[in-house]
Design a protein around this motif. Structure first.
Motif, short mmCIF file in Angstrom:
data_model
loop_
_atom_site.label_atom_id
_atom_site.label_comp_id
_atom_site.label_asym_id
_atom_site.label_seq_id
_atom_site.Cartn_x
_atom_site.Cartn_y
_atom_site.Cartn_z
N ALA A 103 -15.56 -17.41 34.44
CA ALA A 103 -15.09 -16.99 33.13
C ALA A 103 -13.97 -17.90 32.63
O ALA A 103 -13.92 -18.25 31.44
N SER A 106 -15.51 -21.04 31.42
CA SER A 106 -16.08 -20.87 30.08
C SER A 106 -14.97 -20.87 29.03
O SER A 106 -15.16 -21.33 27.91
N ALA A 107 -13.78 -20.38 29.41
CA ALA A 107 -12.64 -20.39 28.50
C ALA A 107 -12.20 -21.83 28.21
O ALA A 107 -11.82 -22.16 27.09
N THR A 118 -9.75 -17.40 21.44
CA THR A 118 -10.75 -16.72 22.25
C THR A 118 -10.63 -17.14 23.72
O THR A 118 -10.76 -16.32 24.63
N TRP A 122 -10.04 -14.72 26.97
CA TRP A 122 -10.86 -14.76 28.18
C TRP A 122 -9.98 -14.82 29.43
O TRP A 122 -10.19 -14.08 30.39
N LEU A 173 -18.25 -12.27 30.29
CA LEU A 173 -17.52 -13.19 29.42
C LEU A 173 -18.20 -14.56 29.36
O LEU A 173 -18.25 -15.20 28.30
N THR A 174 -18.71 -15.01 30.49
CA THR A 174 -19.41 -16.30 30.51
C THR A 174 -20.66 -16.25 29.63
O THR A 174 -20.92 -17.18 28.85
N ALA A 177 -19.65 -16.33 25.99
CA ALA A 177 -19.26 -17.67 25.56
C ALA A 177 -20.48 -18.54 25.29
O ALA A 177 -20.54 -19.25 24.29
N ALA A 232 -14.89 -6.57 29.64
CA ALA A 232 -15.61 -7.67 28.98
C ALA A 232 -15.89 -7.34 27.53
O ALA A 232 -15.69 -8.18 26.63
N CYS A 235 -12.73 -7.63 25.45
CA CYS A 235 -12.37 -9.03 25.14
C CYS A 235 -13.21 -9.58 24.00
O CYS A 235 -12.69 -10.22 23.08
#
Length: 268
Positions: A103, A106-107, A118, A122, A173-174, A177, A232, A235
């Motif tokens: 995650a 990905s951030a 964003t 994350w 979250l991944t 994204a 998740a 977020c």
């Protein structure tokens, strides 16, 4: 006592979140201005309230009699060398560092693509997940399954499963994204489907591996999944609402976070 308090707190908090979402919808507030935000906020409330159920069951010992002991007993009876190796591999790769780190990665990608706020959400979400795991374990202190049934060493408390919580949070979250970064592309619908399926399957496998290895009860994993999914969703909803505050009415092309993936799905 800590179990009862945690269960009640989660159920009450979940109901309050749902009521707040409904009130915002009726009043035409900030959430109502963002497609799908009221629905997603209500989902967060439902997930949080449902997460209180395992704590309530554990507090009354109903979980052990109804699900935990029978499931663990069945798992132990059906263990095999190949399954054990697979479970150990999934548990290792799907640990809190692995899925939480995914995650965060990905951030980093989001930050590089201009979604800086964003990306920060994350990272803060992953930190919130890690803190939640630690604080709830310390507050509840539920014992793990008997040591002679475990196939992996563990020293912390059992409820909730950190692996399950972080896998739902990190993989969720991944996936979000990936979906946001591919909105408007030729294969956006396919990417969305694949990302969601992989995230769900990944979280399920990680949680199941912890029960198989005998280091968690079924209710530990269930509570972890629900709390991780709630974080998740929180977020993603927060990112969309904050972008809406800045962009709605100011930009001819909506930001990817402002799109409702359900309403905007291509119709056959």
């Amino acid at each position: 006592m800590a179990l009862d308090a945690t269960a009640v707190s989660l159920v009450v908090l979940g109901l309050l979140i749902v009521l707040a979402a409904l009130a915002d919808r009726l009043a035409g507030g900030a959430l109502a201005a963002v497609p799908g935000a009221v629905r997603d906020t209500a989902i967060v409330g439902v997930l949080v309230a449902l997460a209180g159920v395992p704590f309530a069951l554990v507090a009354t010992d109903e979980a052990l009699a109804a699900a935990d002991s029978p499931v663990l007993g069945w798992v132990v009876e059906n263990r095999a060398a190949g399954l054990t190796a697979a479970a150990e591999g999934v548990s290792l790769v799907g640990g809190t560092v692995g899925t939480g780190g995914l995650a965060v990665l990905s951030a980093v990608v989001l930050f590089g693509r201009g979604h800086r706020r964003t990306a920060l959400i994350w990272v803060l979400g992953v930190v919130a997940g890690a803190v939640t795991i630690r604080l709830v374990k310390l507050a509840v202190e539920r014992p793990r399954p008997p040591e002679f049934l475990r196939l992996a060493p563990e020293t912390t408390a059992s409820l909730p499963s950190g692996h399950a919580l972080m896998s739902a949070l990190g993989l969720g979250l991944t996936a979000a994204a990936v979906i946001a970064l591919t909105v408007g592309t030729r294969h956006a619908a396919l990417v969305r489907t694949v990302a969601v399926v992989l995230a769900v399957l990944g979280a399920l496998l990680v949680g199941a591996s912890r029960v198989y290895l005998g280091v968690h009860w079924t209710t530990d994993v269930t509570a972890g999944w629900l709390l991780g999914a709630a974080l998740a969703t929180t977020c993603v909803t927060l990112a969309r609402v904050l972008d809406a505050r800045d962009r709605l009415g100011d930009s001819p092309a909506p930001d990817p976070w402002l799109r409702d993936p359900v309403a905007d799905s291509p119709k056959d």
